[in-house]
Design a protein around this motif. Structure first.
Motif, short mmCIF file in Angstrom:
data_model
loop_
_atom_site.label_atom_id
_atom_site.label_comp_id
_atom_site.label_asym_id
_atom_site.label_seq_id
_atom_site.Cartn_x
_atom_site.Cartn_y
_atom_site.Cartn_z
N CYS A 176 0.84 -1.19 0.00
CA CYS A 176 0.00 0.00 0.00
C CYS A 176 0.88 1.24 0.00
O CYS A 176 1.74 1.42 0.86
N CYS B 209 -2.76 6.78 -1.16
CA CYS B 209 -4.05 6.39 -0.58
C CYS B 209 -4.83 7.63 -0.13
O CYS B 209 -4.30 8.51 0.54
N ILE B 210 -6.10 7.70 -0.53
CA ILE B 210 -6.94 8.86 -0.20
C ILE B 210 -8.00 8.51 0.84
O ILE B 210 -8.96 9.23 1.02
N GLU B 211 -7.87 7.36 1.48
CA GLU B 211 -8.79 6.95 2.54
C GLU B 211 -10.24 6.93 2.05
O GLU B 211 -11.13 7.44 2.71
N VAL C 202 -8.74 0.76 6.64
CA VAL C 202 -7.83 1.84 6.29
C VAL C 202 -7.46 2.59 7.57
O VAL C 202 -8.33 2.99 8.34
N SER D 132 -3.92 1.17 3.73
CA SER D 132 -4.93 0.12 3.76
C SER D 132 -4.25 -1.14 4.27
O SER D 132 -3.22 -1.54 3.74
N CYS E 107 -9.08 -0.33 -6.17
CA CYS E 107 -8.45 0.92 -5.74
C CYS E 107 -8.31 1.91 -6.90
O CYS E 107 -7.65 1.65 -7.89
N THR F 253 -6.89 4.89 -6.96
CA THR F 253 -5.62 5.61 -7.08
C THR F 253 -4.46 4.64 -7.32
O THR F 253 -3.33 5.06 -7.44
N ALA G 194 -3.18 2.91 -5.15
CA ALA G 194 -2.31 2.92 -3.97
C ALA G 194 -2.08 1.48 -3.54
O ALA G 194 -0.97 1.09 -3.18
#
Ligand code: SF4
Ligand code: SF4
Lengths: 206, 246
Positions: free
Chosen positions: A8, A13-15, A38, A52, A155, A157, A159
């Motif tokens: 990850c 990562c944008i949660e 997350v 994540s 996912c 993005t 990530a």
């Protein structure tokens, strides 16, 4: 054989919890059980980072080492799976796991927890591939269908990467070179050891 | 550079050329590119390009700042007042300046800016998201983000219930999320919740089987009067509020 790994990328990562939801839907995981979640560090302040987290399918898996009934096994792809028919719900693996992966459906009287559930790398369990029983106990077996984990596929993005560890590492290395930062991969040392992890021998038990 | 490719470059004046070099429709400060494309060649902008045009039939030909009706800054209301009231806007009388003037000092009572917005894993008003167990589990209660300083002034601790009141007279009950993500003069509430009305769970009023799995206070219960001068879109994105321990 490929050695399956997760990675990850905290820079990306944008949660959004897309991975968490993809997993729940794919395997019809009940309320309160989270194979993936997350975690956000420094929430709301500059430098905030999210990652994540799920079972990392470690090379030298601590859960495997502590389980008193030896219900864990490793597939040819390096995926750590367990047998719910053997599991006695003792919870040792939960304390051993550095990632908090093992989940228990209930916290009843006398420490009764029910059968442990965790991320299967979308690879099902010991039952016949893609059988009804396998789906009921472990969810869908996407690897046997030639697909990668639902969470990483979802996912937006990218990530979260899941698949052949060498390919994943190559993609990540290229990213780090391009952006010139974020080279530390969270959890990789703990899960796969320092340096280049040796491929686990097929069917090996630790 | 598109203008050069089109062979229109030399229609710019020498001064315009200097400013327009390496620039495009959006970034050319001379306005020459727009002039040549529109006046000389009859091009009509659409999409984002319109934001650079003078819209002669709008009250503001080009966008300019106007303080919101409910503002924490009376001095800014003086400097950047809103539009005059409109007798019939899409056939309805719509108030602007009279509401703003009447509430000029309302920030003494409601000192915090309240803005509403989105959580990345949620859809729209949240009805669909909160009716789906896989999604509903992610955020089970509505909340207000409030700065540690503002929370401290009010004796509010993270995770406690608070009452949020606004100039509309409404009060909504949400959980405090104390965070530096917002500054000490601003609060944030996501708009994906409904099913509570001023502190009460309305579960009993849903037809059987129709209630979403998780319910919470709808922020728009508390937002205040106001409409966009052109589209008449209602102002539900920002207002003023006060927060008190519940
Ligand atoms: S690999 Fe499959 S089981 Fe594991 S977290 Fe991702 S979706 Fe869930
Ligand atoms: S789907 Fe990707 S970006 Fe979204 S929370 Fe999961 S890892 Fe992060």
């Amino acid at each position: 054989m490929a050695r399956m790994k997760f990675l990850c990328d905290a820079e990306r990562c944008i949660e959004c919890n897309g991975c968490v939801t993809a997993c729940k839907q794919e395997h019809e995981v009940p309320w309160g059980v989270n194979r993936r979640r997350v975690v956000t560090i420094n929430d709301g302040v500059p430098g905030e980072k999210s990652i994540s987290v799920a079972c990392m399918h470690c090379s030298d898996a601590p859960c495997m080492a502590v389980c008193p009934v030896d219900c864990f096994y490793r597939t040819e792809d390096g995926v750590v799976l367990h047998d719910k028919d053997l599991c006695i719900g003792c919870g040792y693996c939960f304390y051993a796991c550095p990632f908090g992966a093992p989940q228990f459906p209930q916290a009843g009287a006398f420490g009764l927890r029910g059968k442990m559930d965790k991320c299967t790398f979308c690879a099902g369990g010991p039952e016949k591939d893609r059988s009804e029983e396998e789906f009921k106990k472990y969810g869908r077996n996407r690897l046997s269908e030639g697909k990668l984990p639902a969470c990483a596929e979802m996912c937006s993005t990218k990530a979260l990467l899941g698949g052949d560890g060498d390919v994943v590492a190559d993609i990540y290395r290229e990213r780090v070179l391009k952006r010139g930062k974020g080279s530390e991969v969270w959890g990789w040392g703990t899960a796969y050891g320092q340096g280049k992890p040796a491929a686990a021998p097929a069917g090996a038990k630790s | 550079m598109l203008l050069k490719k089109l062979g229109w470059w030399d229609e710019l004046s020498e001064e315009e050329k200097k400013e327009a070099e390496g620039k495009n429709w959006k970034t050319d400060p001379s306005g020459g590119i727009i002039r040549v494309a529109m006046k000389n060649h009859g091009c009509h902008p659409f999409g984002n390009a319109k934001a650079r045009a003078v819209v002669w039939n709008f009250p503001d030909g080009v966008p300019q700042h106007r303080e919101p009706l409910f503002s924490p800054r009376p001095d800014m209301i003086e400097k950047y007042p809103t539009h005059d009231d409109v007798k019939t806007m899409w056939r309805l009388p719509t108030m602007f300046k009279s509401v703003q003037q009447k509430n000029k000092d309302v920030s003494k009572q409601f000192p915090l800016v309240l803005t509403s917005g989105r959580l990345v894993e949620y859809e729209g008003g949240g009805e669909e998201t909160r009716s789906n167990p896989w999604l509903a589990e992610l955020q089970q209660e509505n909340f207000i983000e409030i700065n540690p300083r503002a929370a401290n002034d009010r004796g509010v601790r993270n995770g406690e219930y608070v009452w949020v009141s606004t100039p509309s007279g409404a009060r909504i009950k949400v959980k405090a999320l104390v965070t530096e993500r917002v500054d000490s003069g601003t609060c944030f509430i996501p708009f994906h919740f409904s099913g509570w009305w001023q502190g009460q769970d309305m579960l009993a009023f849903y037809p059987e089987g129709a209630a979403p799995i998780v319910r919470g206070e709808a922020v728009n219960t508390a937002t205040t009067y106001g409409y966009d001068r052109v589209t008449m879109m209602q102002e539900t994105k920002t207002t003023l509020c006060q927060v008190a321990k519940a």
